[in-house]
Scaffold this active site. Structure first.
Site, mmCIF file in Angstrom:
data_model
loop_
_atom_site.group_PDB
_atom_site.id
_atom_site.type_symbol
_atom_site.label_atom_id
_atom_site.label_comp_id
_atom_site.label_asym_id
_atom_site.label_seq_id
_atom_site.Cartn_x
_atom_site.Cartn_y
_atom_site.Cartn_z
ATOM 1 N N TYR A 54 10.405 20.108 -15.287
ATOM 2 C CA TYR A 54 10.218 21.034 -14.159
ATOM 3 C C TYR A 54 11.173 22.223 -14.293
ATOM 4 C CZ TYR A 54 10.888 23.074 -9.544
ATOM 5 O OH TYR A 54 11.033 23.967 -8.509
ATOM 6 N N ARG A 85 21.474 9.120 -8.571
ATOM 7 C CA ARG A 85 20.146 9.400 -9.136
ATOM 8 C C ARG A 85 20.338 10.155 -10.450
ATOM 9 N NH1 ARG A 85 16.133 12.953 -5.463
ATOM 10 N NH2 ARG A 85 17.728 14.529 -5.887
ATOM 11 N N ASP A 131 -7.775 28.155 -9.056
ATOM 12 C CA ASP A 131 -6.659 27.641 -9.849
ATOM 13 C C ASP A 131 -6.067 28.792 -10.667
ATOM 14 O OD1 ASP A 131 -5.211 26.269 -12.054
ATOM 15 O OD2 ASP A 131 -6.054 24.486 -11.096
ATOM 16 N N GLY A 184 1.025 26.147 0.721
ATOM 17 C CA GLY A 184 2.123 25.185 0.577
ATOM 18 C C GLY A 184 3.255 25.436 1.572
ATOM 19 N N PHE A 206 17.890 27.888 -3.453
ATOM 20 C CA PHE A 206 18.729 26.698 -3.409
ATOM 21 C C PHE A 206 17.905 25.592 -2.713
ATOM 22 C CE2 PHE A 206 22.646 27.567 -5.679
ATOM 23 C CZ PHE A 206 22.289 28.807 -6.163
ATOM 24 N N SER A 235 14.320 28.610 -9.200
ATOM 25 C CA SER A 235 15.077 27.552 -8.517
ATOM 26 C C SER A 235 16.514 27.520 -9.015
ATOM 27 C CB SER A 235 14.400 26.213 -8.842
ATOM 28 O OG SER A 235 15.248 25.139 -8.515
ATOM 29 N N ILE A 268 6.600 26.626 1.388
ATOM 30 C CA ILE A 268 7.294 27.918 1.509
ATOM 31 C C ILE A 268 6.272 29.049 1.665
ATOM 32 C CG2 ILE A 268 9.005 29.445 0.453
ATOM 33 C CD1 ILE A 268 9.957 26.965 -1.186
ATOM 34 N N LYS A 296 10.631 26.524 -15.057
ATOM 35 C CA LYS A 296 11.194 27.661 -14.322
ATOM 36 C C LYS A 296 11.925 28.602 -15.279
ATOM 37 C CE LYS A 296 9.673 26.573 -10.286
ATOM 38 N NZ LYS A 296 8.508 27.324 -9.776
ATOM 39 N N GLY A 330 20.336 12.665 -13.308
ATOM 40 C CA GLY A 330 20.114 14.116 -13.321
ATOM 41 C C GLY A 330 20.774 14.846 -12.160
HETATM 42 P P1 NAD Z 1 4.277 23.261 -2.344
HETATM 43 O O1 NAD Z 1 3.804 22.222 -3.275
HETATM 44 O O2 NAD Z 1 4.305 22.971 -0.890
HETATM 45 O O3 NAD Z 1 3.410 24.599 -2.545
HETATM 46 C C1 NAD Z 1 2.873 24.963 -3.796
HETATM 47 C C2 NAD Z 1 1.421 25.356 -3.577
HETATM 48 O O4 NAD Z 1 0.855 25.755 -4.830
HETATM 49 C C3 NAD Z 1 0.563 24.217 -3.035
HETATM 50 O O5 NAD Z 1 -0.193 24.670 -1.938
HETATM 51 C C4 NAD Z 1 -0.346 23.841 -4.219
HETATM 52 O O6 NAD Z 1 -1.593 23.357 -3.794
HETATM 53 C C5 NAD Z 1 -0.435 25.171 -4.943
HETATM 54 N N1 NAD Z 1 -0.727 25.059 -6.385
HETATM 55 C C6 NAD Z 1 -0.104 24.283 -7.291
HETATM 56 N N2 NAD Z 1 -0.655 24.458 -8.499
HETATM 57 C C7 NAD Z 1 -1.638 25.383 -8.365
HETATM 58 C C8 NAD Z 1 -2.581 25.967 -9.259
HETATM 59 N N3 NAD Z 1 -2.618 25.623 -10.547
HETATM 60 N N4 NAD Z 1 -3.427 26.887 -8.778
HETATM 61 C C9 NAD Z 1 -3.422 27.231 -7.465
HETATM 62 N N5 NAD Z 1 -2.583 26.694 -6.569
HETATM 63 C C10 NAD Z 1 -1.689 25.779 -7.018
HETATM 64 O O7 NAD Z 1 5.726 23.737 -2.849
HETATM 65 P P2 NAD Z 1 6.799 24.675 -2.158
HETATM 66 O O8 NAD Z 1 7.937 23.828 -1.758
HETATM 67 O O9 NAD Z 1 6.168 25.554 -1.181
HETATM 68 O O10 NAD Z 1 7.282 25.504 -3.423
HETATM 69 C C11 NAD Z 1 6.737 26.764 -3.753
HETATM 70 C C12 NAD Z 1 7.342 27.242 -5.056
HETATM 71 O O11 NAD Z 1 8.755 27.298 -4.922
HETATM 72 C C13 NAD Z 1 7.063 26.317 -6.248
HETATM 73 O O12 NAD Z 1 6.848 27.125 -7.384
HETATM 74 C C14 NAD Z 1 8.345 25.540 -6.384
HETATM 75 O O13 NAD Z 1 8.560 25.096 -7.708
HETATM 76 C C15 NAD Z 1 9.373 26.571 -5.972
HETATM 77 N N6 NAD Z 1 10.615 25.969 -5.469
HETATM 78 C C16 NAD Z 1 10.549 25.071 -4.453
HETATM 79 C C17 NAD Z 1 11.722 24.469 -3.990
HETATM 80 C C18 NAD Z 1 11.673 23.451 -2.865
HETATM 81 O O14 NAD Z 1 12.640 22.721 -2.681
HETATM 82 N N7 NAD Z 1 10.623 23.359 -2.068
HETATM 83 C C19 NAD Z 1 12.948 24.802 -4.572
HETATM 84 C C20 NAD Z 1 12.972 25.743 -5.603
HETATM 85 C C21 NAD Z 1 11.789 26.313 -6.041
HETATM 86 C C1 UD1 Z 2 15.949 18.613 -6.234
HETATM 87 C C2 UD1 Z 2 15.652 18.755 -7.702
HETATM 88 C C3 UD1 Z 2 15.636 20.231 -8.062
HETATM 89 C C4 UD1 Z 2 14.620 20.960 -7.211
HETATM 90 C C5 UD1 Z 2 14.932 20.714 -5.742
HETATM 91 C C6 UD1 Z 2 13.879 21.301 -4.847
HETATM 92 C C7 UD1 Z 2 16.451 16.733 -8.810
HETATM 93 C C8 UD1 Z 2 17.479 16.167 -9.727
HETATM 94 N N1 UD1 Z 2 16.643 18.015 -8.487
HETATM 95 O O1 UD1 Z 2 17.209 19.199 -5.959
HETATM 96 O O2 UD1 Z 2 15.330 20.404 -9.411
HETATM 97 O O3 UD1 Z 2 14.666 22.355 -7.473
HETATM 98 O O4 UD1 Z 2 14.980 19.304 -5.476
HETATM 99 O O5 UD1 Z 2 12.666 20.647 -4.991
HETATM 100 O O6 UD1 Z 2 15.513 16.072 -8.412
HETATM 101 N N2 UD1 Z 2 19.573 12.441 -1.858
HETATM 102 C C9 UD1 Z 2 19.868 11.176 -1.377
HETATM 103 N N3 UD1 Z 2 18.828 10.371 -1.016
HETATM 104 C C10 UD1 Z 2 17.523 10.757 -1.092
HETATM 105 C C11 UD1 Z 2 17.227 12.061 -1.569
HETATM 106 C C12 UD1 Z 2 18.288 12.871 -1.962
HETATM 107 O O7 UD1 Z 2 21.025 10.782 -1.300
HETATM 108 O O8 UD1 Z 2 16.630 9.967 -0.741
HETATM 109 C C13 UD1 Z 2 20.687 13.351 -2.223
HETATM 110 C C14 UD1 Z 2 20.690 13.807 -3.664
HETATM 111 O O9 UD1 Z 2 21.378 12.914 -4.476
HETATM 112 C C15 UD1 Z 2 21.382 15.178 -3.521
HETATM 113 C C16 UD1 Z 2 20.967 15.670 -2.138
HETATM 114 O O10 UD1 Z 2 20.565 14.503 -1.427
HETATM 115 O O11 UD1 Z 2 22.782 15.026 -3.537
HETATM 116 C C17 UD1 Z 2 19.803 16.654 -2.165
HETATM 117 O O12 UD1 Z 2 18.729 16.090 -2.904
HETATM 118 P P1 UD1 Z 2 17.300 16.786 -2.985
HETATM 119 O O13 UD1 Z 2 16.844 17.151 -1.638
HETATM 120 O O14 UD1 Z 2 16.412 15.922 -3.814
HETATM 121 O O15 UD1 Z 2 17.581 18.160 -3.734
HETATM 122 P P2 UD1 Z 2 18.296 18.430 -5.156
HETATM 123 O O16 UD1 Z 2 18.597 17.177 -5.869
HETATM 124 O O17 UD1 Z 2 19.409 19.370 -4.915
#
Ligand code: NAD
Ligand code: UD1
Length: 336
Positions: free
Chosen positions: A149, A292, A59, A11, A178, A125, A13, A153, A294
């Site tokens: 979601y 939006r 999985d 994925g 963040f 998160s 990150i 966490k 939430g």
């Molecule tokens: P992503 O979806 O790109 O990566 C997640 C990976 O996990 C994917 O490759 C998916 O195929 C794999 N996966 C999901 N369910 C699975 C399962 N049951 N078994 C095996 N593999 C599985 O997401 P990401 O952005 O890289 O996020 C990674 C982690 O960080 C997640 O747990 C996410 O909730 C957390 N996180 C992400 C963000 C963000 O904004 N990207 C913010 C806070 C926390």
């Molecule tokens: C969102 C999730 C959060 C999750 C994080 C990473 C919600 C309410 N929160 O955070 O739980 O951990 O993503 O996956 O969904 N925005 C726009 N237009 C857009 C998209 C976003 O204006 O098309 C604004 C949003 O209102 C916000 C900012 O951009 O103010 C960032 O949004 P986003 O990237 O979705 O992240 P979070 O809402 O912080």
């Protein structure tokens, strides 16, 4: 060198973290079911590090799949990224989220314990802070969740703390991210969302590349410097580096560590639009839309604990986040 299991390593990150782990000399095994990623990301990572990377397709909800990892490899620690992450989808399909994220993590920990592996770094998160009363946000602020979601966490954090109480030989790090954005400086790996992006940065990037007509700015009447939502955007390579530092230090920790990963700086939606325009040389048309559900006004970290405990701090600023994100988007307009 120690062997690290990276769940969700294909994925967004995870793939960036694998690059840094391999470059630092760690042996890495990726475990992924490709529910939200493709094998192409691993091929690109292999090209970047010039090394074949072990992959076990499976999985985290399957003990048999996980046992295959431990049968084939002596795993020292696990970095656990695997999970579903779309807030809106979690409201529509809560059971799928609890099954994947909560049951999946419980299953992973059971198999780890059975095989004598008790070191885990978990992707939490900033969403666990709900709507904070003040900013910057410290790790001891109250937690809450407004959607399934976020609750997965919080639940996993609690489950891992209970696990430590029951057996203090576990070493557990909870990393609260963040807003991760940007991509590797090569532009060959990056964030590749399915369908319409939920998050701001990939949406802006798709507008810049001409895939979407305009950005909807969700609300301009928040109590912020320009009325739009303020967040702590963190470069994904800085985030990956924090995982490397957490793996390096995990043996030193004698309690469950809960650590914010952010820059400590907040940028508004319109600040990000401007920064992206400057980085890409493209204009980003936008329209003001309703808030939006939430969403909160302002969210940014106090990252000083990460500096104290991990010796880590974010180095890359918003300019680099936008430049790298644009390099990835413009050279891979349709993703992987
Ligand atoms: P992503 O979806 O790109 O990566 C997640 C990976 O996990 C994917 O490759 C998916 O195929 C794999 N996966 C999901 N369910 C699975 C399962 N049951 N078994 C095996 N593999 C599985 O997401 P990401 O952005 O890289 O996020 C990674 C982690 O960080 C997640 O747990 C996410 O909730 C957390 N996180 C992400 C963000 C963000 O904004 N990207 C913010 C806070 C926390
Ligand atoms: C969102 C999730 C959060 C999750 C994080 C990473 C919600 C309410 N929160 O955070 O739980 O951990 O993503 O996956 O969904 N925005 C726009 N237009 C857009 C998209 C976003 O204006 O098309 C604004 C949003 O209102 C916000 C900012 O951009 O103010 C960032 O949004 P986003 O990237 O979705 O992240 P979070 O809402 O912080």
């Amino acid at each position: 060198m120690n062997k690290i299991l990276v769940t969700g390593g294909a994925g967004y990150i995870g793939s960036h973290t694998v690059v840094l782990l391999v470059e630092a000399g760690y042996d890495v095994v990726i475990f992924d079911n490709f529910s939200n990623s493709s094998k192409e990301s691993i091929k690109r990572v292999e090209k970047l590090v010039n090394k074949k990377i072990e992959l076990i397709e499976g999985d985290i909800r399957s003990k048999d799949d996980l046992q295959k990892v431990f049968d084939a490899h002596k795993i020292d620690s696990v970095i656990h990224f695997a999970g579903l992450k779309a807030v809106g989808e979690s409201v529509e399909q809560p059971l799928r989220y609890y099954d994947n994220n909560v049951y999946g993590t419980v299953t992973l920990c059971e198999v780890m314990a059975k095989n004598g592996c008790k070191k885990i770094i978990f992707s939490s998160s900033a969403t666990v802070y709900g709507d904070p009363e003040t900013t910057p946000i410290l790790e001891n602020f109250p937690t809450s969740a407004t959607n399934p979601y976020g609750r997965t966490k919080l639940m996993v954090e609690e489950i891992l703390r209970d696990l430590y109480i029951s057996d203090s030989s576990w070493q557990i790090v909870l990393l609260r991210y963040f807003n991760p954005v940007g991509s590797h400086s090569s532009g060959t790996i990056g964030e590749d969302p399915n369908g319409i992006p939920n998050n701001l940065m990939p949406f802006i990037a798709q507008v810049a590349v001409g895939k979407r007509e305009f950005l909807s700015v969700f609300g301009d009447d928040y109590d912020t410097h320009d009325g739009t939502g303020v967040r702590d955007y963190i470069h994904v390579v800085d985030l990956a580096d924090a995982h490397l530092k957490a793996v390096n230090k995990i043996d030193d920790f004698s309690e469950v560590m809960t650590i914010n990963l952010g820059t400590g700086e907040g940028y508004s939606v319109l600040d990000m639009v401007k920064a992206f325009e400057e980085a890409s040389g493209k204009s980003i048309p936008y329209k003001i839309a309703p808030r939006r559900a939430g969403d909160i006004a302002t969210c940014f970290a106090d990252p000083s604990y990460a500096k104290e405990i991990l010796g880590w701090e974010a180095k890359k600023g918003v300019k680099q986040m936008c430049e790298d994100s644009w390099r990835w988007q413009s050279s891979n307009p349709s993703g992987y």
